[in-house]
Design a protein around this motif. Structure first.
Motif, PDB file in Angstrom:
ATOM      1  N   ILE A 164       0.839  -1.212   0.000  1.00 46.20           N
ATOM      2  CA  ILE A 164       0.000   0.000   0.000  1.00 46.20           C
ATOM      3  C   ILE A 164       0.867   1.252   0.000  1.00 46.20           C
ATOM      4  N   SER A 165       2.073   1.152   0.591  1.00 45.01           N
ATOM      5  CA  SER A 165       2.970   2.313   0.509  1.00 45.01           C
ATOM      6  C   SER A 165       3.337   2.565  -0.945  1.00 45.01           C
ATOM      7  N   VAL A 180       1.506   1.750  -3.533  1.00 40.52           N
ATOM      8  CA  VAL A 180       0.319   2.279  -4.210  1.00 40.52           C
ATOM      9  C   VAL A 180       0.211   3.781  -3.967  1.00 40.52           C
ATOM     10  N   MET A 181       0.404   4.172  -2.713  1.00 38.18           N
ATOM     11  CA  MET A 181       0.314   5.595  -2.397  1.00 38.18           C
ATOM     12  C   MET A 181       1.374   6.387  -3.152  1.00 38.18           C
ATOM     13  N   ILE A 186       2.034   9.675 -10.126  1.00 39.24           N
ATOM     14  CA  ILE A 186       1.181   9.886 -11.295  1.00 39.24           C
ATOM     15  C   ILE A 186       0.560  11.276 -11.246  1.00 39.24           C
ATOM     16  N   LEU A 187       0.140  11.654 -10.049  1.00 35.12           N
ATOM     17  CA  LEU A 187      -0.424  13.002  -9.889  1.00 35.12           C
ATOM     18  C   LEU A 187       0.580  14.053 -10.354  1.00 35.12           C
ATOM     19  N   GLY A 230       0.526   6.763  -6.655  1.00 33.35           N
ATOM     20  CA  GLY A 230      -0.509   7.785  -6.804  1.00 33.35           C
ATOM     21  C   GLY A 230       0.092   9.176  -6.837  1.00 33.35           C
ATOM     22  N   ILE A 231       1.011   9.425  -5.911  1.00 34.88           N
ATOM     23  CA  ILE A 231       1.645  10.743  -5.856  1.00 34.88           C
ATOM     24  C   ILE A 231       2.432  11.000  -7.136  1.00 34.88           C
ATOM     25  N   ILE A 256       0.904  14.047 -14.159  1.00 35.73           N
ATOM     26  CA  ILE A 256      -0.235  14.656 -14.854  1.00 35.73           C
ATOM     27  C   ILE A 256      -0.185  16.172 -14.722  1.00 35.73           C
ATOM     28  N   ARG A 257       0.177  16.635 -13.532  1.00 34.40           N
ATOM     29  CA  ARG A 257       0.266  18.079 -13.328  1.00 34.40           C
ATOM     30  C   ARG A 257       1.359  18.684 -14.170  1.00 34.40           C
TER      31      ARG A 257
END
Lengths: 801, 141
Positions: free
Chosen positions: A754-755, A757-758, A764-765, A761-762, A768-769
């Motif tokens: 899960i670390s 995954v988190m 990819i964010l 997520g960061i 995208i930005r």
């Protein structure tokens, strides 16, 4: 001796207290901006007094040991060991440390970051104390690296200057790199000797030298010691480290940290010493360093640089003596080490005071200031006397003891003695020049009008200088207390104390020669310096430049690697990934010869299972022949749903359930990515690319199928499955075994996942930005936007009313 | 895609899915379900709401940035693991508390449950972060 619990605790405090003090140092400085140094010096002073209380015990040959468990599973303990060697080092570190803390208060008075400086210095002190008292090699290594890190912080203290930053990084790379080699060496040694504790290793002297791993261990440990203690060709970081504020140079880069390598060699001497390798390599390495350092010192006009190079020379002397390994050599090393710490620490502080008071530390720019700085001059003169080895100063006895080696009467003894003589003479000239040139002679104008330095900057040099003479005066007594026990610890047998004022013709004769040669060099210093500088202009390449080139090369190499793999072409990445996948699948199967046979009968499936399979195949065809990309993406979902259905039918509802969700979200996200990237509606690959990508896909697909067939061919080991089935309800209170495994049996794995995954997520964010042209949206942006909306609403309300 | 039917139904669908995801999450220890699948369902709910009502509306409804949920989840899982330190057992060892509800049934509270809730938040947070960031137009609408 095993101490009681309360004693163990106070021993631990010796290494911990400086760190605690470092924590409060900035606060102390805030409340007592001008006197914080005096208050903070109480910590090293009390450590010094505490350690002093062990002198009697240690002098009787006792050793004090204690351990706290740290990582018991790996046999790693926070274990400490106090014998003659660590005691002398501990006293030097805490004693000189106290003066340095006081001195810093005067030297950096009013500096904005003085509090931070205190914190760094105290952290360093704790690391160094921990290093010399460590028994466990892992503890030793941790403290060893901590000294490198704190040294990095201190050299780069004035971080707005490029030279400081470069010097700090250089020191960290050199000493940290050496530290890694040292770690390898220590671990190898620990595995060979089957213990992590130095005290246990010390009980089997000579064991290591018969092992096949000896040479490798010796080389690795030597790298660690040589980088830390600035031996040729790793010496270049030390003069550059003079970018640090002078108290740092006095403390780390002359009295303590650079001696860590010497300490290590001394500590390892009974374990690794006594061999031909040891007795040949170390004296040669030390001798070269000694002569190189001494010559380079004379080339400088910056007094701090002169001292830096003589420090390097002294370190060479110490390595040479430890390598010699005789009784005289070891005793001489300890005497020289203490004498050097006293006079060099003092001289550095003197130079700092001159710099602080006159605004320059160029030896040709300062002259005749003794009337303005009488106490400083007094300290400088005594320190230089000890450095020159004039009688009754401690340096004298150190030198006599070194020359005693010449009595061995073999050529290598004489070679060592002559090398030491030349080095001593050159160092004497450099030291005397610093004590004489700026203070005596005709007064010339300096950038600042000099006044005597403040009290805080006088205490250290004055007391250290006096100590250098006092210890010399009572040399026999101090020999009983310190020099004999510490030399015994290195020699691993009792080294009797024969120190005293008796004159042996050979050493005394060599001393006289030293003084004469040193005097001539001092007299002709300007000529010699010109000569050496002319030489330096011809011979421009050195390890310092080599370091820059190596670093530059490293950056270029990293750049090349990055360009090679990180070219930004998505399809190339994917090709690489799938080729790697294919290689990973086929290689082991081909190498093991475990390629499965193709089953030649159709499996017996029920009606609905054939139906689902048909859907999957239809989905597949739709993916491949879909007219637009969107159709392909959605068809991929159909295919995935079919697989999920199969899971459901075969009695894995969990898996099926999850598969449905994953497929749904994949389709949504893929479709979104497509619109976001503004991809063409249709796939415009040319024929060659279709062949290439399709072939790759087929190969990987067939590979996976074969892999699954191969897996099914082997017998399934159900040990784990049985264990989970049997224990899931009674000990984990859950009937859903998959979930129980995820959140209980294998929770650590899940936590890691899960670390990831988190983090993904960061990442990819951020990507995208980045594409959207900067960090416009986000937690802060939402708040800002909300604030602006509120403001607009408020202004609207105002204008309306 | 964004028809009036979809726009009208989406909020109810989202609410239903969120409730369902919690149900799936909590039953997961004994029946099919769990934090991972629950988180996926909740993330899909959010993605659907985002498509129908617009991303800024979802962000307002979520109050916190979705990645915060992921961070919170990891924190929660780690805390669930650290609980074991208080009773001196290894990291992540499951601890259970059975509360008798009086009518013959009992409520089981445990650190694995807390851990699973952490997983739920991580999956929810990470996936909806990605989905929302992708749904957003260049100017943030």
């Amino acid at each position: 001796m095993i101490p009681t619990q309360s004693q163990s605790f106070s021993m631990l405090l010796v290494a911990i207290a400086p760190f605690l003090a470092a924590f409060v140092a900035p606060t102390v400085k805030r409340f007592l901006p001008n006197h914080a140094g005096w208050v903070l010096a109480l910590i090293p002073t009390s450590i010094f007094l505490y350690l002093l209380s062990f002198v009697d015990l240690i002098a009787q040959g006792e050793k004090i040991q204690f351990a706290l468990p740290w990582i018991p599973n790996l046999g790693i303990q926070l274990s400490f060991y106090l014998d003659g060697l660590s005691l002398v080092f501990g006293l030097l570190i805490s004693g000189i440390g106290a003066f340095i803390v006081i001195y810093s208060g005067g030297y950096l008075n009013g500096h904005y970051h003085l509090g931070r400086f205190y914190a760094f210095i105290l952290m360093f002190m704790g690391s160094m104390l921990g290093l010399v008292m460590s028994d466990n090699i892992i503890t030793l290594f941790v403290f060893w690296e901590l000294t490198s890190i704190t040294s990095f912080l201190l050299i780069g203290f004035d971080h707005s200057r490029q030279a400081s930053r470069r010097a700090a990084i250089q020191a960290l790379v050199v000493t940290g790199g050496g530290g890694l080699l040292l770690l390898a060496g220590l671990l190898l040694m620990a595995f060979t000797m089957r213990t992590l504790d130095i005290s246990t290793m010390l009980q089997q002297p000579g064991f290591m030298s018969e092992q096949p791993t000896y040479l490798l261990v010796f080389i690795l440990v030597l790298f660690g010691a040589a980088t830390k203690s600035a031996q040729v060709p790793f010496h270049f970081w030390l003069p550059n480290a003079m970018e640090a504020p002078t108290p740092v140079s006095a403390y780390l880069h002359s009295a303590t940290m650079v001696k860590a390598g010497v300490y290590l060699l001394a500590r390892m001497s009974p374990i690794l010493g006594g061999t031909v390798e040891w007795q040949v390599t170390l004296p040669i390495l030390g001798g070269i360093t000694l002569i190189t350092g001494a010559l380079l010192a004379l080339r400088q006009t910056d007094m701090k640089q002169m001292l830096a190079y003589t420090t390097m020379a002294s370190l060479g002397m110490l390595v040479m003596l430890i390598g010699n390994g005789s009784k005289e050599g070891i005793l001489a090393a300890m005497l020289f080490l203490v004498a050097h710490s006293f006079y060099k620490g003092g001289l550095f502080m003197v130079v700092g005071s001159i710099d602080h008071e006159t605004g320059t530390r160029d030896i040709t720019q300062v002259s005749g200031i003794w009337k303005s700085l009488p106490v400083t001059f007094f300290g400088a003169a005594l320190a230089a006397a000890s450095m020159a080895g004039l009688p009754v100063a401690l340096g004298f006895f150190a030198k006599e003891e070194i020359y005693l080696i010449a009595k061995g009467m073999e050529w290598q003894h004489w070679l060592l003695a002559v090398t030491a003589l030349v080095g001593n003479a050159l160092m004497m000239a450099a030291g005397a020049a610093i004590a004489i040139r700026p203070f005596l002679g005709v007064r010339i104008a300096t950038p600042k009008t000099p006044h005597e330095a403040p009290l805080s900057m006088l205490v250290g040099p004055a007391i250290l200088a006096v100590l250098g003479v006092v210890v010399g005066l009572f040399i026999h007594q101090f020999g009983d207390w310190f020099f004999s026990p510490s030399a015994s610890a290195i020699y691993n047998h009792k080294v009797s104390n024969h120190l005293g004022l008796h004159f042996d013709p050979i050493p005394l004769g060599l001393s006289v020669v030293t003084w004469i040669v040193g005097g001539i060099v001092l007299w002709k210093l300007d000529r010699i310096r010109d000569l050496l500088q002319a030489l330096a202009r011809v011979w421009t390449w050195g390890p310092d430049k080599g370091f820059d080139q190596a670093m530059f090369g490293l950056v270029r190499f990293a750049d090349w690697i990055t360009r090679l793999f990180h070219h930004g072409r998505l399809e190339q990445y994917l090709i690489l990934v799938f080729v790697a996948l294919g290689v990973a699948i086929y290689t082991p199967m081909v190498l093991n010869g475990s390629l499965p046979d193709v089953p030649n009968v159709l499996p017996q499936l029920r009606f609905q299972e054939w139906g689902v399979l048909l859907i999957a195949v239809l989905g597949l065809f739709a993916v491949v022949f879909g007219r637009t990309r969107l159709v392909a993406i959605v068809s991929l979902g159909i295919q995935g749903f079919a697989v999920a259905l199969i899971f459901l039918l075969l009695g894995a509802p969990d898996l099926g359930f999850t598969q449905f969700m994953v497929e749904t979200l994949s389709v949504v996200i893929l479709a979104l990515v497509m619109t976001k990237l503004h991809l063409d509606q249709r796939d415009n690959r040319v024929f060659e690319e279709v062949i290439r990508d399709g072939g790759l896909a087929l190969i990987c697909g067939i590979g996976l199928t074969t892999l699954l067939l191969a897996v099914l061919r082997t017998d399934l080991d159900t040990t784990l499955t049985d264990f989970f089935i049997q224990t899931s309800v009674p000990i984990a209170h859950g009937r859903n075994i998959v979930n129980v495994i995820l959140v209980d049996y294998r929770a650590l794995d899940t936590l890691g996942e899960i670390s990831v995954v988190m983090t993904a997520g960061i990442a990819i964010l951020a990507l995208i930005r980045l594409r959207a042209g900067g960090p416009k949206r986000g937690i802060g942006a939402i708040k800002r936007a909300a604030g602006q909306r509120a403001k607009r609403a408020a202004s609207k309300a105002r204008s309306a009313s | 895609m964004n028809t009036i039917i979809f726009r009208t139904i989406a909020p109810y669908l989202t609410a239903l899915m969120v409730v369902f995801s919690i149900f799936v999450l909590l039953r997961g220890h004994n029946e099919p379900g769990g934090g991972f699948i629950g988180g996926l369902i909740a993330a899909s709910a959010i993605a659907i709401y985002g498509i129908s009502a617009g991303v800024s509306e979802v962000r307002r409804a979520l109050v916190f940035h979705p990645i915060t949920f992921a961070g919170f989840g990891v924190l929660m899982a780690a805390i669930a693991g650290l609980m074991s330190a208080f009773v001196d057992v290894p990291f992540l060892m499951g601890l259970w508390l059975f509360i008798d509800l009086g009518d013959g049934s009992e409520l089981a509270l445990s650190t694995p449950m807390l851990f699973d809730i952490g997983v739920y938040f991580v999956v929810l947070g990470a996936i909806s972060t990605i989905a929302l960031a992708l749904e957003e137009d260049e100017d943030g609408k």
